[in-house]
Each structure stands twice: as C-alpha cells, then as structure tokens.
Scaffold this motif. Structure first.
Motif, short mmCIF file in Angstrom:
data_model
loop_
_atom_site.label_atom_id
_atom_site.label_comp_id
_atom_site.label_asym_id
_atom_site.label_seq_id
_atom_site.Cartn_x
_atom_site.Cartn_y
_atom_site.Cartn_z
N ALA A 109 39.18 32.70 46.97
CA ALA A 109 38.58 33.91 47.77
C ALA A 109 38.37 35.16 47.35
O ALA A 109 37.53 35.89 47.39
N ASP A 110 39.67 35.48 46.70
CA ASP A 110 39.76 36.84 46.40
C ASP A 110 39.25 37.20 44.89
O ASP A 110 39.04 38.49 44.36
N TYR A 111 39.46 36.31 43.83
CA TYR A 111 39.37 36.37 42.65
C TYR A 111 38.45 35.80 41.82
O TYR A 111 38.14 35.72 40.74
N ALA A 171 43.54 31.33 48.09
CA ALA A 171 43.38 32.85 47.93
C ALA A 171 42.91 33.11 46.78
O ALA A 171 42.12 34.37 46.65
N GLU A 187 50.77 35.75 49.12
CA GLU A 187 50.70 36.94 48.61
C GLU A 187 51.50 37.40 47.43
O GLU A 187 50.99 37.90 46.47
N THR A 239 50.36 35.03 44.36
CA THR A 239 48.92 35.36 44.01
C THR A 239 49.07 36.64 43.14
O THR A 239 48.44 36.80 42.39
N GLU A 240 49.79 37.62 43.78
CA GLU A 240 50.17 39.06 42.74
C GLU A 240 50.84 38.66 41.57
O GLU A 240 50.54 39.29 40.68
N THR A 244 48.03 37.01 39.18
CA THR A 244 47.18 37.89 38.98
C THR A 244 47.34 39.32 37.95
O THR A 244 46.85 39.77 37.12
#
Length: 729
Positions: free
Chosen positions: A626-628, A623, A719, A722-723, A726
């Motif tokens: 892919a997202d960051y 994740a 989720e 990851t939160e 970040t």
C-alpha cells in the motif's frame, strides 16, 4: 467424611468498601458491607507493616486478622483474579508462621509459591491486595526484588525442600555468623508429588540439623491428587497422624500432624513446638482448599442474585462443607474448567480464579485449541486402545475439560505435577506401541528437558507433545514461553511444528499421532506448538490476514486421518470432528510436513513469519504494497526444526532482503538459522546473497509486561518492521 469446622463472619460485622469492589463483588454474593477498605486504620490488616506487627497482636486478635485476610482475598479474586483457593486454605497457617517465626532471619521458602499471597500481606504488601489501584505492584509468586522476606523467585513446584536444605547447609557450616535461624519449607497443594520434592526429603534426612517442612495437605493438586502416596496420606489423616506406613518416617524424618489446619491457635502451638528444633521435622497440616468460598449456589444463580448479608459459622471465614472425598475418578467435584465457579474443598475450579470481568469472554487460545485437539482425538479412542492423553496437572487450563476426562476414561492420565515422569512415561507407552500425547504449558516442559533428550529423542520415541503458551505473552517471569523454540527445535531427532491455523494444527496432530505403521508417519517425537493469541485473533477476524484472508492452499498430506474443524460459532464438540482431510502428497515420506509454504510470491523482499508471528508477516506485506508499491513474498515455514533450502535458494533471484519474524527468543532461536544459512552458503555473485534481518525477543526474563508492549519493545510491529525494510533500501 471430613467436615471443616466452621469459620466465618457474623452478619453484624461490617466494613467499608471501595467503589470498584462494590461493582465487582457480585458472582459469589460477597456483600460490599464485608469488604475491607484500604487505608482504614480501624482494621487490623491495614496496620500490618511487617511480621513484628503480627507478633504484637493479642492472641484473641489473630482470628480477626484471619477473617480480614480471607475477606480481602475473596474481594481480590473478583477484581483481579489469581490463585485464590490455595491461599484461602493457607490463611491461618501463614499467620501462625509469622506469629511464631522471625522472618527474614528465619527463612521461609514457599512452594508452590502461589500460596504466598497471605505471606505478602503480612510482610508489608497488604496494600497491593486492598487497593485496586495497586494490584499490579506484586507478582503472584515470591520474589526477592519485592521483599527481603521472599527467598526465591518460584513459579514452578517441588523445589522448596531442596532450597531449604541449601539454606540450612550454609547456616550449619558458617555457624552463628550466618545470620540464618530456623529454615522452613512450605510445600503442598499438589507439589509434594514432584520428584524433586522426594529428592529433597531424602537429602534433608541425611543432612540433619534444624529444618522444618510444613506440608499443606489440602487433599488437592490442581485437578485432583494422583498417585500411590495419597492413600497413605489419607490414612494418616484418618488416624490423626499415627497410621503406618508413614512416608516421612520412611525417609527418617520426625513427624507431627495437625488436623485443625484452619485453626490459627492450633497452628501457633504446633509451630512453637518445633521452633529451634535440632533435627529435620515434617509438620503435616490438614487444610481446606478454598476455605471461605460459598459453593452452594450455581453459576447461573450467582449471576442474577443480589448482594445480601452472608452468615458464616466461625471467626475466620471458613464455611462447613461436604465437598471432600468424592468417589468419582478425578478426586474433585464436577466443575468443568479451572477458572470459574470456585468453591471450598476438592474443587478444581478453585485453583485459578479469573476476575469477574473475564466471565463470559471467549476461550483463550489454550482452552480453544486444547478443546479442539481433545475433540479430534476422542473419536479415535474406541479403535486405538494405545492412544493416551497425558497431563502433568493443569488439564483445565489447556482445554482438557472434566467432561472429556470422564468420557476418555483410561485414555486420559493425570500424573500430577510431574513433568519429567510424564515425558518418560510417554516414552514407555510409545516403546510398547502406544500413541501418547503429552500436554502442558511451555514453561513447565522446561522441567523435563533431560527426558526430552534421552527417553524421548535419543530413543526415537513416537511421543506427541502439545506445547501450550509458547511464545511471547504477558505472563510473569516464571511462566514465560518465549524460550520454547530454542529448547525444542534444537533437540536432535525431534520435529517441532508451528501451525498458523486450526486446520494446520489439526493436520499436524493427525500426522504426529498416526498409528504405528501408517504411511508417512513420523519416525520419532513431534512437538506441536499450540497456536497463540495472534493466530486465534486472526482466525476470528480474517481482515488481520490481508494477503490470504485466512484462505490458504491445502497443506500436503499423504494419508487420511481424523481431524477436527471448528464450527462457525467457534464451538467444538465430538460431533464436529468426524470428517477427514485427504490431500495428495506432493512429495513422498515425511518431508512434505516440513516444506515451507509460500502464500504470496513477490520480489525485492521476502517475509518469513514463524507461528504466532505469521499474521505480522501478512500485515507487513500489505503495508509495503500500500505504501511503497512493493509486492513481498510471504512465507509460512510451518516448522522450525529444519530449513527449507529449496525455498531459501529460490529467494536469491529477485530478493534483496529476507525478513524473519518470530515471537520468541532471537538469540539461539529460529531466525538466526536463516541468517547463518546465507552466510554459510555465500555465492560469488553478490547480487544473489540477500541481506537478512531477524526480528524477535531479547534474551531476558519479562514479568507481566502486556503482549502489545513486548511487541513494541522487540520491533514486532508493522510500523517497525516496515521502517527497517525501507531503511535498508
């Protein structure tokens, strides 16, 4: 050979049935016409709100109440599952207890409290067994939070007599103002073999005063009854309670015997005789485990048979059976596992019944990895006479099948429900040069904590421990394995391995059980945490390991030992385990087994996932990528005994964050050690002191909370992790 007096239904009797019950009452041909409906006041059980209602029944209604309870248990087992067999045997005894005694003033302590379903029905909780929408309202064990009639939260075994002694002691010290009348300990279903039960008997005789010990002798434990006490008990049964030696008399206790343990009238009379007695007494009742199961059909027959009227032979629902007193070694019939095909008598399968909805589903992790371990060990028996598998009961639950036990012969020992003895016994085997493997559930091992410290670790005994159901799970509060890492990983001299694949698991087992004198064999005990649901699910679906796809480098191993590999279909047999794995050691000695494995090298963030939390590490890394656009370092520590300082030091360069993930108690657990390492090895260059975030479980007891919900509660989701990562950036 004993044959139970028949108790059962007449084919003319009928009940209404709920739609859910009609759909699921199939495997044992329980016809819908005999399943009691909830909320129907024409039936006795639906009118029982308290023990006072049992006392108000006419004597000739007690058998009818037992019949309805037995029918309810059979239907409940199909729909919900549980410890049905022991409760079927205790129907009449529990009705008689509440007929004679006055709970909660008279204190009834159930042990093993999985025998308490009928007690719960008679103390205001019948709807939780009659109404499928309310099945989740009660636990499978006694619990004072549910009712004043439950004395203790009890999910383990052997302690009822000790607890009852304590209740009686306070009553006798405080006198009439104590508010306590008779004190009754209900023990049996294998629990009498626990060492603490004998300690309680010893204390009871010395203490004196009113104390009634009801011994439920169903001639079974979980897989069978084992030990020298069972011969004298058999002779007591055969003699109508007159044979000597009588182990209860030997403790100085009064003794009464009731052969008709499934005759409610006989039990009422026996309990009335000892009510308000002024000294300790044992009431030995001979019951039939699984009383009411129909064991005549095969599993295949039951899957295809249509529902039809069932004819029973007595008013309360017990079939006549010859399924007792088997001559084969395990003192039980030839059922393969412990959760299907239950029937009356000496039947291992009647200990735990899975609901019909679970029939045909793949093995859970305990059975899957347990079978795998036994398949790896079995080919070694011929060449290694000292290799012994020890199960303190619960073998089938952990994949130690009946067939394996038969083939293993003297290489397998069931000690009964005796975890402390099992570990000390294993230490003795190891001291003599043998290779013991002790296998049971994480929460049961708590009962042997002192033996892990003294006999096993202090003596550097070469004992291998297979730790099943460790980590988070949806178990009840008495069977949670969330505390196993805090327990095992902090015992000096013990090594705890936490494999994340079948390959690593079997390599760990081969290393831990390497014969004495083998190169790089461990110098002391090794605990292997058997992989759980997250690992098995990922092995069945490699997309859940997005970083490695489940393809990891061979772990270092400096010796060739027998290991097993699972076939593509997931089946495991002796034929699949005859190969060996030989990998050149990267380092000499034991250290190579404790090195952490870096499965992906990245920067900024390092994610270390312990055991069952390892798939989450890979998923979180995917994740982040892919997202960051962050390529995280992903590490499988493989063990929780020590820290790999080389790896931790290497993370100082290029990593601002180190994330630890564990599916166990965070406080006192593994992740905090990583935090402490960086705090205690602070360097002057602040940029080289990574910030550590620990994710794990709170220090709490949880009760039947689904695993997914627990992961959400503790932040163990992609989720949430990851939160948190970040947010720090």
């Amino acid at each position: 050979m004993r044959s139970a007096s028949g108790n059962g239904f007449d084919s003319s009797d009928s009940f209404a049935v709920s739609g859910a019950a009609e759909r699921t009452a199939r495997l044992h041909d329980i016809p819908p016409s005999i399943t009691p409906s909830h909320g129907d006041d024409s039936h006795l059980l639906s009118r029982i709100a308290s023990p006072a209602d049992v006392k108000a029944l006419a004597p000739n209604e007690l058998a009818e109440l037992c019949r309805e309870i037995r029918t309810t248990l059979l239907a409940y087992g199909h729909q919900h599952g549980g410890h049905i067999g022991s409760n079927l045997g205790m129907v009449e005894a529990t009705v008689a207890l509440h007929r004679v005694f006055d709970s909660p003033r008279d204190r009834i302590v159930f042990d093993v409290s999985h025998q308490s379903y009928v007690h719960k029905m008679l103390t205001g909780r019948a709807a939780a067994y009659l109404d499928p929408d309310r099945f989740g309202e009660v636990t499978g064990f006694t619990n004072p939070d549910e009712s004043e009639h439950d004395q203790f939260v009890l999910g383990h075994t052997g302690t009822s007599i000790s607890l009852a002694c304590g209740l009686a002691k306070t009553r006798d010290m405080e006198g009439p103002n104590s508010g306590i009348g008779n004190v009754i300990a209900v023990i049996g279903d294998g629990s009498l073999s626990s060492g603490v039960a004998f300690e309680g008997l010893n204390n009871a005789a010395e203490q004196g005063g009113n104390l009634i010990i009801v011994f439920n002798d169903n001639e079974m434990s979980i897989a069978g009854d084992f030990g020298g006490m069972y011969g004298p008990l058999a002779r007591l049964r055969a003699s109508g309670g007159t044979a000597q030696p009588n182990l209860f008399n030997a403790f100085g206790l009064d003794y009464r015997y009731v052969e008709a343990g499934n005759d409610v009238s006989a039990l009422v009379a026996a309990f009335e005789e000892v009510r308000d007695i002024d000294h300790p007494v044992v009431v030995h009742i001979h019951t039939l485990k699984g009383a009411g199961y129909d064991g005549e059909e095969t599993h295949a027959d039951r899957q295809t048979a249509s529902a039809s009227p069932v004819s029973f032979d007595s008013p309360t629902g017990v079939h006549p059976t010859d399924n007792v007193n088997h001559s084969e070694p395990w003192h039980s019939d030839h059922c393969n596992l412990s959760d299907h095909e239950p029937h009356e008598g000496q039947c291992e399968a009647s200990h735990w019944q899975n609901p019909d909805a679970a029939i045909g589903k793949p093995d859970d992790p305990r059975k899957h990895y347990g079978k795998m371990a036994m398949a790896a060990l079995e080919p070694r028996f011929a060449a290694e006479p000292g290799l012994v598998v020890i199960s303190p009961a619960t073998p089938g639950s952990n994949g130690i099948t009946h067939e394996f036990r038969e083939r293993a012969g003297a290489h397998y020992v069931d000690t009964g429900i005796t975890e402390s003895h099992a570990v000390a016994y294993a230490a003795g085997i190891a001291r003599a040069g043998g290779t013991p493997v002790v296998a049971t559930t994480a929460s049961f091992f708590q009962r042997a904590y002192d033996q892990f410290f003294q006999e096993m670790s202090l003596n550097r005994s070469r004992v291998t421990v297979l730790d099943f159901l460790g980590g988070l799970s949806g178990s009840d509060n008495t069977h949670s394995g969330a505390y196993d890492v805090t327990m095992f990983s902090n015992i000096p001299g013990a090594t705890m391995l936490v494999p994340t694949s079948a390959r690593d698991y079997l390599a760990d087992l081969a290393w831990a059980t390497a014969p004495a004198g083998s190169a790089d064999a461990p110098a002391g005990p090794v605990v292997i945490r058997v992989p759980g649901e997250a690992i098995l699910t990922a092995e069945r679906d490699a997309t859940l390991l997005p970083v490695t796809g489940g393809q990891i480098a061979d772990r270092p191993q400096s010796t060739s030992l027998p290991v097993s590999v699972s076939s593509a279909s997931g089946g495991i047999s002796a034929a699949t385990v005859r190969g060996t794995v030989s990998v050149t050691a990267q380092r000499a000695g034991v250290r190579h087994m404790l090195d952490w494995r870096v499965n992906q090298t990245g920067s900024h963030v390092a994610i270390i996932g312990l055991g069952n939390a390892y798939p989450l590490a890979e998923q979180t890394a995917a994740a982040l990528s892919a997202d960051y656009g962050i390529t995280a370092t992903v590490i499988d520590p493989r063990q929780c005994t020590s820290l790999d300082s080389d790896v931790l030091e290497s993370l100082r360069d290029g990593h601002q964050q180190v994330i630890t993930l564990e599916d166990g108690q965070l406080e006192g657990g593994w992740g905090e050690k990583v935090t402490a390492y960086y705090a205690n090895h602070h360097v002057s260059d602040g940029s080289r002191n990574p910030h550590v975030l620990n994710f794990g479980a709170a220090k709490e007891f949880t009760d039947r909370v689904p695993l997914g919900e627990l992961n959400e509660r503790y932040g163990l989701t992609v989720e949430q992790v990851t939160e948190a990562i970040t947010r720090c950036f």
